[in-house]
Design an enzyme around this catalytic site. Structure first.
Site, PDB file in Angstrom:
ATOM      1  N   HIS A   1       0.845  -1.205   0.000  1.00  0.00           N
ATOM      2  CA  HIS A   1       0.000   0.000   0.000  1.00  0.00           C
ATOM      3  C   HIS A   1       0.884   1.261   0.000  1.00  0.00           C
ATOM      4  O   HIS A   1       0.714   2.153  -0.829  1.00  0.00           O
ATOM      5  CB  HIS A   1      -0.899  -0.046   1.243  1.00  0.00           C
ATOM      6  CG  HIS A   1      -1.660   1.211   1.549  1.00  0.00           C
ATOM      7  ND1 HIS A   1      -3.018   1.272   1.496  1.00  0.00           N
ATOM      8  CD2 HIS A   1      -1.237   2.450   1.919  1.00  0.00           C
ATOM      9  CE1 HIS A   1      -3.418   2.495   1.818  1.00  0.00           C
ATOM     10  NE2 HIS A   1      -2.344   3.236   2.086  1.00  0.00           N
ATOM     11  N   GLU A   2       1.861   1.288   0.914  1.00  0.00           N
ATOM     12  CA  GLU A   2       2.748   2.454   1.006  1.00  0.00           C
ATOM     13  C   GLU A   2       3.589   2.605  -0.261  1.00  0.00           C
ATOM     14  O   GLU A   2       3.854   3.718  -0.705  1.00  0.00           O
ATOM     15  CB  GLU A   2       3.660   2.340   2.240  1.00  0.00           C
ATOM     16  CG  GLU A   2       2.925   2.313   3.579  1.00  0.00           C
ATOM     17  CD  GLU A   2       2.027   3.517   3.813  1.00  0.00           C
ATOM     18  OE1 GLU A   2       2.285   4.587   3.250  1.00  0.00           O
ATOM     19  OE2 GLU A   2       1.028   3.364   4.549  1.00  0.00           O
TER      20      GLU A   2
ATOM     21  N   HIS B   1       1.734   4.512  -2.841  1.00  0.00           N
ATOM     22  CA  HIS B   1       1.883   5.975  -2.711  1.00  0.00           C
ATOM     23  C   HIS B   1       3.250   6.414  -3.253  1.00  0.00           C
ATOM     24  O   HIS B   1       3.352   7.346  -4.040  1.00  0.00           O
ATOM     25  CB  HIS B   1       1.836   6.395  -1.238  1.00  0.00           C
ATOM     26  CG  HIS B   1       0.501   6.226  -0.582  1.00  0.00           C
ATOM     27  ND1 HIS B   1      -0.653   6.767  -1.097  1.00  0.00           N
ATOM     28  CD2 HIS B   1       0.140   5.596   0.562  1.00  0.00           C
ATOM     29  CE1 HIS B   1      -1.664   6.466  -0.291  1.00  0.00           C
ATOM     30  NE2 HIS B   1      -1.218   5.754   0.719  1.00  0.00           N
TER      31      HIS B   1
ATOM     32  N   ASP C   1      -5.579   8.674   4.023  1.00  0.00           N
ATOM     33  CA  ASP C   1      -5.541   8.996   2.591  1.00  0.00           C
ATOM     34  C   ASP C   1      -6.805   9.739   2.164  1.00  0.00           C
ATOM     35  O   ASP C   1      -6.765  10.625   1.312  1.00  0.00           O
ATOM     36  CB  ASP C   1      -5.423   7.705   1.774  1.00  0.00           C
ATOM     37  CG  ASP C   1      -4.127   6.969   2.089  1.00  0.00           C
ATOM     38  OD1 ASP C   1      -3.156   7.637   2.466  1.00  0.00           O
ATOM     39  OD2 ASP C   1      -4.114   5.734   1.961  1.00  0.00           O
TER      40      ASP C   1
HETATM   41 ZN    ZN Z   1      -2.192   5.247   2.495  1.00  0.00          ZN
END
Ligand code: ZN
Length: 365
Positions: free
Chosen positions: A59-60, A63, A168
């Site tokens: 997930h990170e 980004h 987020d």
């Molecule tokens: Zn996030």
């Protein structure tokens, strides 16, 4: 951050795990044993947490790698018990870019969930009656394990899309508002929305679940901090380092003794010093190093000064300096103009400058 274990690098981004993360593993084993579990079920629970946090890293990375497309680097991704944090050099200010960077994280979890929904027979779970599902889910099987990972990824998406900083969803909301409004105003509204959510979570938490109270505090502080940072950056826009820097600085020589430095330190308000020899900057002397070696009177400045330092151009924008401070561990910088030392700057200078400017802005309006 101290107490971290380096796991490696992906696309130049350090991946670290904070030691407190091990507490969560101890905790799940403890809960499992309390619930009458055995070695096998404990191991499975630990495996579940590890796989879940692997999904958080992905997930990170979502980004970070999206930000990279917009030329924004990420120094590291740190795993904490509450989740992952990607330390981006900055958030893109263009709303379209911010929207994409913010959505990229949850999008990764959606992709994982979609993949799992193909691998496991989801239908067989959702067609069950409520009283049938519990016995099925308590069976230890690989399929159930994947089902839990599926649910966890869905929860990650929902949780992260709560429209509140530092989630987020807060960034998504700000970006959407910023298509129509100035960024400062958009942040202000998004922060207020976030704080409303925080209050709702706080009250629900008091009634039902203490964990929600914690999330509420987390959101409340996050909204406040984000709002403040964006307001500060907007105030600092267009201002240069030379306006905020210290010009009245005491220059130290490499041959000065620690005793001499301690005397200067006590007599004035300067904390860090620039070390100069033959009109050239040769190092910086940090406050903490002076304190650490203050008892050792035999040492000279050249023994304890830091030889790796970064000089800042007097004409650099202060907002750029902010980014440099966020990127590294350095806090104190000699300032030069035409390669000559003209002053120094640190975080507290900038803070003071922000206070003065805030006052000027509020007086004007
Ligand atoms: Zn996030």
């Amino acid at each position: 951050m101290k107490g971290v274990l380096r796991l490696g690098r992906v696309a130049g981004i350090k991946i670290e795990v904070h030691w407190t993360f091990t507490l969560i593993l101890v905790w799940v084993v403890f809960l499992d044993i309390q619930a009458g579990g055995n070695a096998k079920s404990s191991l499975l629970n630990v495996a579940f947490i590890l796989v879940l946090f692997f999904c958080v890293v992905l997930h990170e990375l979502g980004h970070a790698l999206t930000a990279k497309k917009f030329n924004i680097q990420t120094q590291k991704i740190t795993l904490l018990p509450i989740g992952g944090v990607a330390l981006l050099d900055k958030m893109p200010e263009d709303p379209k870019q911010e929207l994409l960077v913010a959505l990229a994280g949850p999008a990764v979890n959606i992709v994982i969930a979609l993949f799992l929904s193909v691998v496991i027979p989801l239908k067989s779970y959702f067609e069950l009656q409520p009283d049938e599902i519990e016995p099925l889910l308590s069976i230890i099987s690989f399929q159930n394990f994947l089902f839990y990972i599926f649910i966890a990824n869905i929860m990650l998406v929902v949780f992260n899309l709560i429209p509140a900083f530092p989630m987020d969803g807060g960034r998504v909301l700000r970006a959407l508002l910023a298509f129509k409004l100035p960024r400062v105003r958009a942040t202000n509204i998004a922060a207020k929305v976030g704080q409303v959510f925080a209050v709702i979570f706080f009250m629900l938490g008091l009634l039902y679940n203490p964990f929600l109270v914690l999330i509420a505090l987390f959101i409340f502080i996050g909204a406040y901090a984000e709002n403040r940072m964006v307001q500060q950056i907007s105030i600092l826009k267009g201002h240069r380092v030379e306006e905020a820097m210290l010009t009245n600085i005491t220059l130290i020589k490499p041959e000065n003794s620690i005793q001499e430095v301690v005397d200067i330190l006590l007599a004035g308000s300067e904390k860090d010093f620039v070390v100069v020899a033959d009109e050239k900057i040769v190092g910086i002397l940090n406050h903490k190093d002076i304190i650490k070696h203050a008892v050792d009177r035999s040492l000279l400045v050249k023994n304890i000064m830091q030889r790796s330092f970064k000089t800042i151009e007097a004409t650099l924008e202060i907002t750029e300096l902010f980014n440099i401070i966020n990127r590294g561990r350095k806090n104190f910088f000699p300032v030069t103009s035409n390669q000559k030392l003209v002053g120094a700057i640190d975080r507290s200078n900038i803070g003071e400058f922000v206070l003065i400017q805030t006052n000027l802005v509020s007086k004007r309006s």
